[in-house]
Design a protein around this motif. Structure first.
Motif, mmCIF file in Angstrom:
data_model
loop_
_atom_site.group_PDB
_atom_site.id
_atom_site.type_symbol
_atom_site.label_atom_id
_atom_site.label_comp_id
_atom_site.label_asym_id
_atom_site.label_seq_id
_atom_site.Cartn_x
_atom_site.Cartn_y
_atom_site.Cartn_z
ATOM 1 N N ILE A 146 0.857 -1.182 0.000
ATOM 2 C CA ILE A 146 0.000 0.000 0.000
ATOM 3 C C ILE A 146 0.901 1.243 0.000
ATOM 4 C CG2 ILE A 146 -1.772 1.342 1.200
ATOM 5 C CD1 ILE A 146 -2.667 -1.233 2.593
ATOM 6 N N ALA A 147 0.677 2.128 -0.956
ATOM 7 C CA ALA A 147 1.326 3.438 -0.944
ATOM 8 C C ALA A 147 0.342 4.396 -0.280
ATOM 9 C CB ALA A 147 1.648 3.886 -2.362
ATOM 10 N N PRO A 148 0.623 4.865 0.933
ATOM 11 C CA PRO A 148 -0.379 5.588 1.733
ATOM 12 C C PRO A 148 -0.927 6.862 1.112
ATOM 13 C CG PRO A 148 1.518 4.970 3.074
ATOM 14 C CD PRO A 148 1.889 4.695 1.655
ATOM 15 N N THR A 149 -0.077 7.611 0.391
ATOM 16 C CA THR A 149 -0.515 8.877 -0.213
ATOM 17 C C THR A 149 0.112 9.019 -1.593
ATOM 18 O OG1 THR A 149 1.339 10.241 0.555
ATOM 19 C CG2 THR A 149 -0.502 9.910 2.104
ATOM 20 N N ASP A 150 -0.333 10.018 -2.333
ATOM 21 C CA ASP A 150 0.230 10.255 -3.665
ATOM 22 C C ASP A 150 1.709 10.621 -3.607
ATOM 23 O OD1 ASP A 150 -2.156 9.662 -4.863
ATOM 24 O OD2 ASP A 150 -2.670 11.735 -5.396
ATOM 25 N N VAL A 151 2.156 11.164 -2.491
ATOM 26 C CA VAL A 151 3.579 11.497 -2.340
ATOM 27 C C VAL A 151 4.437 10.241 -2.418
ATOM 28 C CG1 VAL A 151 5.295 12.457 -0.759
ATOM 29 C CG2 VAL A 151 3.075 13.548 -0.978
ATOM 30 N N ASP A 152 3.828 9.105 -2.126
ATOM 31 C CA ASP A 152 4.553 7.831 -2.104
ATOM 32 C C ASP A 152 4.530 7.112 -3.450
ATOM 33 O OD1 ASP A 152 5.103 7.907 0.791
ATOM 34 O OD2 ASP A 152 2.928 7.743 0.965
ATOM 35 N N VAL A 153 4.123 7.818 -4.504
ATOM 36 C CA VAL A 153 3.997 7.233 -5.844
ATOM 37 C C VAL A 153 4.717 8.122 -6.849
ATOM 38 C CG1 VAL A 153 2.386 6.410 -7.609
ATOM 39 C CG2 VAL A 153 1.730 6.331 -5.184
ATOM 40 N N TYR A 154 5.517 7.518 -7.723
ATOM 41 C CA TYR A 154 6.325 8.323 -8.643
ATOM 42 C C TYR A 154 5.473 9.139 -9.605
ATOM 43 C CZ TYR A 154 5.495 4.975 -12.465
ATOM 44 O OH TYR A 154 4.911 4.183 -13.423
ATOM 45 N N ASP A 155 4.332 8.600 -10.039
ATOM 46 C CA ASP A 155 3.438 9.328 -10.943
ATOM 47 C C ASP A 155 2.005 8.936 -10.614
ATOM 48 O OD1 ASP A 155 2.031 10.547 -12.943
ATOM 49 O OD2 ASP A 155 3.304 9.842 -14.593
ATOM 50 N N PRO A 156 1.388 9.629 -9.670
ATOM 51 C CA PRO A 156 0.033 9.270 -9.227
ATOM 52 C C PRO A 156 -0.980 9.194 -10.359
ATOM 53 C CG PRO A 156 0.996 10.898 -7.752
ATOM 54 C CD PRO A 156 1.916 10.790 -8.924
ATOM 55 N N SER A 157 -0.821 10.016 -11.386
ATOM 56 C CA SER A 157 -1.795 10.027 -12.481
ATOM 57 C C SER A 157 -1.835 8.696 -13.227
ATOM 58 C CB SER A 157 -1.477 11.161 -13.461
ATOM 59 O OG SER A 157 -0.235 10.942 -14.114
ATOM 60 N N LYS A 158 -0.722 7.968 -13.219
ATOM 61 C CA LYS A 158 -0.669 6.685 -13.909
ATOM 62 C C LYS A 158 -1.258 5.547 -13.072
ATOM 63 C CE LYS A 158 3.315 7.579 -16.905
ATOM 64 N NZ LYS A 158 4.658 7.123 -17.324
ATOM 65 N N TRP A 159 -1.541 5.838 -11.805
ATOM 66 C CA TRP A 159 -1.991 4.779 -10.904
ATOM 67 C C TRP A 159 -3.436 4.964 -10.435
ATOM 68 C CZ3 TRP A 159 0.491 0.336 -9.251
ATOM 69 C CH2 TRP A 159 1.796 0.165 -9.734
ATOM 70 N N VAL A 160 -4.101 5.952 -10.935
ATOM 71 C CA VAL A 160 -5.482 6.200 -10.506
ATOM 72 C C VAL A 160 -6.347 4.956 -10.703
ATOM 73 C CG1 VAL A 160 -7.570 7.546 -10.949
ATOM 74 C CG2 VAL A 160 -5.344 8.676 -10.955
ATOM 75 N N GLY A 161 -7.040 4.563 -9.637
ATOM 76 C CA GLY A 161 -7.944 3.421 -9.711
ATOM 77 C C GLY A 161 -7.273 2.068 -9.680
ATOM 78 N N GLN A 162 -5.958 2.041 -9.486
ATOM 79 C CA GLN A 162 -5.243 0.768 -9.504
ATOM 80 C C GLN A 162 -4.975 0.237 -8.095
ATOM 81 O OE1 GLN A 162 -2.074 0.046 -12.355
ATOM 82 N NE2 GLN A 162 -2.492 2.000 -13.353
ATOM 83 N N ASN A 163 -4.577 -1.017 -8.081
ATOM 84 C CA ASN A 163 -4.156 -1.684 -6.859
ATOM 85 C C ASN A 163 -2.964 -0.949 -6.242
ATOM 86 O OD1 ASN A 163 -4.142 -3.930 -5.058
ATOM 87 N ND2 ASN A 163 -2.372 -4.748 -6.138
#
Length: 281
Positions: A174-191
């Motif tokens: 689990i990546a708790p927030t968008d700060v923990d994701v390299y490109d949040p826009s690419k992960w919207v709605g994903q696991n």
């Protein structure tokens, strides 16, 4: 007297393949005078009878493992030199061991807990956890993940009522927030980033746990996992999904929390890097 205990988590993605790297990393930390006193491993991918107890003990470590053929598996490794005098063997080094979530029927080996007595410190309850991946929000595996998270929350609530000094360490997927994701826009709605997963993470925090990494100022784009594909590590296209959550009593004693990316640069690495928290006596 021990003044500082360093605890860590690392998804090694096969201890059989990665044992030389685990030993190298532990030895490197020793040489740097920053020894790892407890290391929680995830994704052992082997059965208990094949777990490398002997090799680890020869290197100065005792360990408890909950293995499974091909998949999953968790372990807790402790440095013998850091243990209190009365905790000198397997039976005394790991007190009140728990394998899997009590009352939650599950053949997958994902939880291992034990109380460890370090020199000069009150006992610490360590929980090594390998959270389900979930695959995708429309899959049966995701339903399993949410059910597992609910069972974990209920069990941890009870554990915290009995153990004020508790640390939950591992691969949370689990990546708790968008700060923990390299490109949040690419992960919207994903696991790994879906609202139900992040809400489950937040409920763990609300039990009285703190994300140790976020207690301190950290560099932007700090991640613990990078996909093997498409040069994920080279591009730093990663996510922070490996965590150390601390109870209030340990939070007060936490002096640092970091991600060590060095092992991810080695040949044939795990796709995860170790995460570390330092706890003062």
């Amino acid at each position: 007297m021990t003044e500082l205990v360093r605890i860590a988590a690392w998804n090694v993605n096969s201890i059989k393949v990665r044992l030389p790297q685990v030993l190298r990393w532990l030895q490197d930390q020793e040489k740097a005078k920053k020894p790892i006193d407890a290391l929680c491993l995830q994704e052992l991918k082997l059965t208990d009878d094949k777990y490398p107890h002997r090799e680890l003990e020869e290197a100065g470590y005792l360990s408890l493992a909950a293995g499974q053929k091909t998949y999953n598996g968790v372990a807790i490794i402790v440095r013998k030199a850091a243990l209190a005098p009365m905790a000198s063997d397997l039976e005394t080094a790991f007190l009140k061991p728990v394998r899997n979530i009590p009352g939650n029927a599950d053949e997958q080996q994902r939880i291992l807990a034990a109380t460890v007595c370090f020199k000069g410190m009150q006992p610490v309850r360590l929980v090594s956890a390998y959270f389900p991946n979930g695959q995708s929000p429309d899959s049966d595996k995701f339903v399993y993940k949410l059910g597992w998270l609910k069972a974990l929350e209920a069990w941890l609530k009870d554990e915290l009522s009995q153990n004020s000094r508790l640390a939950l360490l591992g691969d949370f997927n689990i990546a708790p927030t968008d700060v923990d994701v390299y490109d949040p826009s690419k992960w919207v709605g994903q696991n790994l980033v879906s609202p139900p997963e992040r809400e489950a993470f937040q409920r763990l925090i609300e039990l009285g746990l703190t994300d140790s990494f976020r207690m301190f100022e950290q560099a932007p784009k700090s991640f613990s996992w990078w996909d093997y594909r498409m040069m994920g590590f080279r591009r730093n296209a990663g996510m922070r999904i490996d965590h150390i959550l601390l109870s209030d009593a340990l939070k007060e004693k936490c002096s640092a929390s970091l991600i060590d990316k060095e092992p991810r640069t080695w040949e044939q690495p795990s796709d995860h890097a170790p995460v570390i928290a330092e706890i003062k006596a």
